[in-house]
Design a protein around this motif. Sequence first.
Motif, mmCIF file in Angstrom:
data_model
loop_
_atom_site.group_PDB
_atom_site.id
_atom_site.type_symbol
_atom_site.label_atom_id
_atom_site.label_comp_id
_atom_site.label_asym_id
_atom_site.label_seq_id
_atom_site.Cartn_x
_atom_site.Cartn_y
_atom_site.Cartn_z
ATOM 1 N N VAL A 136 0.851 -1.196 0.000
ATOM 2 C CA VAL A 136 0.000 0.000 0.000
ATOM 3 C C VAL A 136 0.885 1.243 0.000
ATOM 4 O O VAL A 136 1.788 1.364 0.827
ATOM 5 C CB VAL A 136 -0.930 0.022 1.236
ATOM 6 C CG1 VAL A 136 -1.745 1.315 1.267
ATOM 7 C CG2 VAL A 136 -1.852 -1.189 1.247
ATOM 8 N N LEU A 137 0.635 2.137 -0.934
ATOM 9 C CA LEU A 137 1.388 3.398 -0.987
ATOM 10 C C LEU A 137 0.571 4.475 -0.286
ATOM 11 O O LEU A 137 -0.620 4.603 -0.542
ATOM 12 C CB LEU A 137 1.612 3.838 -2.437
ATOM 13 C CG LEU A 137 2.723 3.146 -3.216
ATOM 14 C CD1 LEU A 137 2.315 1.740 -3.608
ATOM 15 C CD2 LEU A 137 3.039 3.945 -4.461
ATOM 16 N N ASP A 138 1.207 5.221 0.599
ATOM 17 C CA ASP A 138 0.489 6.341 1.200
ATOM 18 C C ASP A 138 1.298 7.618 1.007
ATOM 19 O O ASP A 138 2.340 7.610 0.345
ATOM 20 C CB ASP A 138 0.134 6.078 2.668
ATOM 21 C CG ASP A 138 1.361 5.888 3.539
ATOM 22 O OD1 ASP A 138 2.450 6.394 3.166
ATOM 23 O OD2 ASP A 138 1.244 5.248 4.601
ATOM 24 N N ARG A 175 -0.980 13.971 -6.559
ATOM 25 C CA ARG A 175 -0.444 12.881 -7.400
ATOM 26 C C ARG A 175 -1.621 12.123 -7.981
ATOM 27 O O ARG A 175 -2.330 11.401 -7.276
ATOM 28 C CB ARG A 175 0.427 11.963 -6.557
ATOM 29 C CG ARG A 175 1.696 12.653 -6.085
ATOM 30 C CD ARG A 175 2.503 11.732 -5.218
ATOM 31 N NE ARG A 175 3.699 12.379 -4.737
ATOM 32 C CZ ARG A 175 4.232 12.172 -3.535
ATOM 33 N NH1 ARG A 175 3.666 11.313 -2.693
ATOM 34 N NH2 ARG A 175 5.333 12.797 -3.184
ATOM 35 N N LEU A 176 -1.806 12.310 -9.288
ATOM 36 C CA LEU A 176 -2.925 11.660 -9.962
ATOM 37 C C LEU A 176 -2.565 10.230 -10.322
ATOM 38 O O LEU A 176 -1.476 9.981 -10.867
ATOM 39 C CB LEU A 176 -3.271 12.396 -11.267
ATOM 40 C CG LEU A 176 -4.230 13.581 -11.202
ATOM 41 C CD1 LEU A 176 -3.782 14.641 -10.221
ATOM 42 C CD2 LEU A 176 -4.423 14.172 -12.590
ATOM 43 N N SER A 221 -11.580 7.892 -12.109
ATOM 44 C CA SER A 221 -12.367 8.278 -13.285
ATOM 45 C C SER A 221 -12.180 9.767 -13.594
ATOM 46 O O SER A 221 -11.794 10.549 -12.712
ATOM 47 C CB SER A 221 -13.850 8.003 -13.033
ATOM 48 O OG SER A 221 -14.353 8.944 -12.104
ATOM 49 N N PRO A 222 -12.472 10.184 -14.824
ATOM 50 C CA PRO A 222 -12.398 11.620 -15.162
ATOM 51 C C PRO A 222 -13.270 12.466 -14.236
ATOM 52 O O PRO A 222 -12.851 13.528 -13.774
ATOM 53 C CB PRO A 222 -12.901 11.670 -16.612
ATOM 54 C CG PRO A 222 -12.619 10.308 -17.166
ATOM 55 C CD PRO A 222 -12.798 9.359 -16.009
ATOM 56 N N PRO A 249 -6.853 9.367 -4.056
ATOM 57 C CA PRO A 249 -7.343 7.992 -3.933
ATOM 58 C C PRO A 249 -7.726 7.421 -5.295
ATOM 59 O O PRO A 249 -7.836 8.157 -6.273
ATOM 60 C CB PRO A 249 -8.575 8.146 -3.034
ATOM 61 C CG PRO A 249 -9.016 9.550 -3.224
ATOM 62 C CD PRO A 249 -7.788 10.367 -3.541
ATOM 63 N N GLY A 250 -7.934 6.135 -5.330
ATOM 64 C CA GLY A 250 -8.365 5.485 -6.565
ATOM 65 C C GLY A 250 -8.630 4.024 -6.262
ATOM 66 O O GLY A 250 -8.553 3.596 -5.114
ATOM 67 N N ASN A 251 -8.966 3.277 -7.269
ATOM 68 C CA ASN A 251 -9.147 1.834 -7.128
ATOM 69 C C ASN A 251 -8.009 1.146 -7.856
ATOM 70 O O ASN A 251 -7.660 1.545 -8.967
ATOM 71 C CB ASN A 251 -10.462 1.375 -7.772
ATOM 72 C CG ASN A 251 -11.669 1.908 -7.031
ATOM 73 O OD1 ASN A 251 -11.659 1.976 -5.800
ATOM 74 N ND2 ASN A 251 -12.696 2.292 -7.765
#
Length: 256
Positions: A136-138, A175-176, A221-222, A249-251
């Motif tokens: 896991v990156l935090d 950070r996208l 998502s966009p 965040p993201g999946n």
Amino acid sequence: MKVLITGGGGFIGYRLALALLNKGTLSNAEGQQEPISQITLFDMAFPENVDARLKCVKGDLNDIACVETALGGDTGAVFHLASVVSGGAEADFELGYKVNLDGTRGLLDASRKQAKPPRFVFTSSVAVFGGELPEVLDDGTTPNPQGSYGAQKVICEYLVTDYSRKGYIDGRSLRLPTISVRPGKPNLAASSFASGIIREPLNGVPSVCPVGRDAKIWLLSPGKVIEALIHAYELPSSTWGVTRVINLPGNTAVVG
Ligand SMILES: NC(=O)c1ccc[n+]([C@@H]2O[C@H](COP(=O)([O-])OP(=O)(O)OC[C@H]3O[C@@H](n4cnc5c(N)ncnc54)[C@H](O)[C@@H]3O)[C@@H](O)[C@H]2O)c1
């Protein structure tokens, strides 16, 4: 309040502009919602039929005079999205550093010259991470970029943090993760396939996936990235304190 979006003709930048038009206001330094008086898009190219409420300034980020004209001296909000994407910066070393590093530094210095320190949102990337990674990156994971693009992004994160510490801007770096699905044609981003493997089959076009079924991708998502950009902008300076960089965040999904 005047808003400048660099890369405003691009995938995320133009969607952000439309979302801001729809919202109509942005939080100011005092925490009050202030009407947006003008949104300027700065880019080298724009979509067809740009919404007439948007002002377009066509120019190169490395042309400081043009950047200063676009800022105009009284811009309160800067969203800095213009960038040579990952594969492009890796393929053309000089161009990547020129636009992604020198261009960002020039924009930061031009932003310093505004009447008041503008709030400044910088789109960094999870490409700052690399090498041996934890499961896991935090936000505390040490960046270790394995490409020029990631190196340019992490250097600019430090610039945004330092210019904020000096009070020249009120900066935030996000950070996208990979934003999918991107419409249109494939681009030079290393993660372009993450959109291609969904978009191309939907259009009846074959798509060759360059990674294995088990490859993990961190996705957003966009729609959600636009929400995150505006939310991060609106958070008061005190929320950020000395930490001016976060991972969005993201999946995480595997290609399979
Ligand atoms: N889309 C993603 O999956 C993703 C992931 C991580 C980070 N990011 C970052 O988010 C930002 C926006 O990404 P995007 O997907 O909208 O990219 P995009 O390529 O669609 O848009 C970037 C825009 O920057 C412009 N640009 C490039 N060089 C320029 C220059 N010298 N002067 C002026 N404009 C210039 C391009 O014309 C383009 O319109 C970028 O900073 C990118 O690095 C995107």
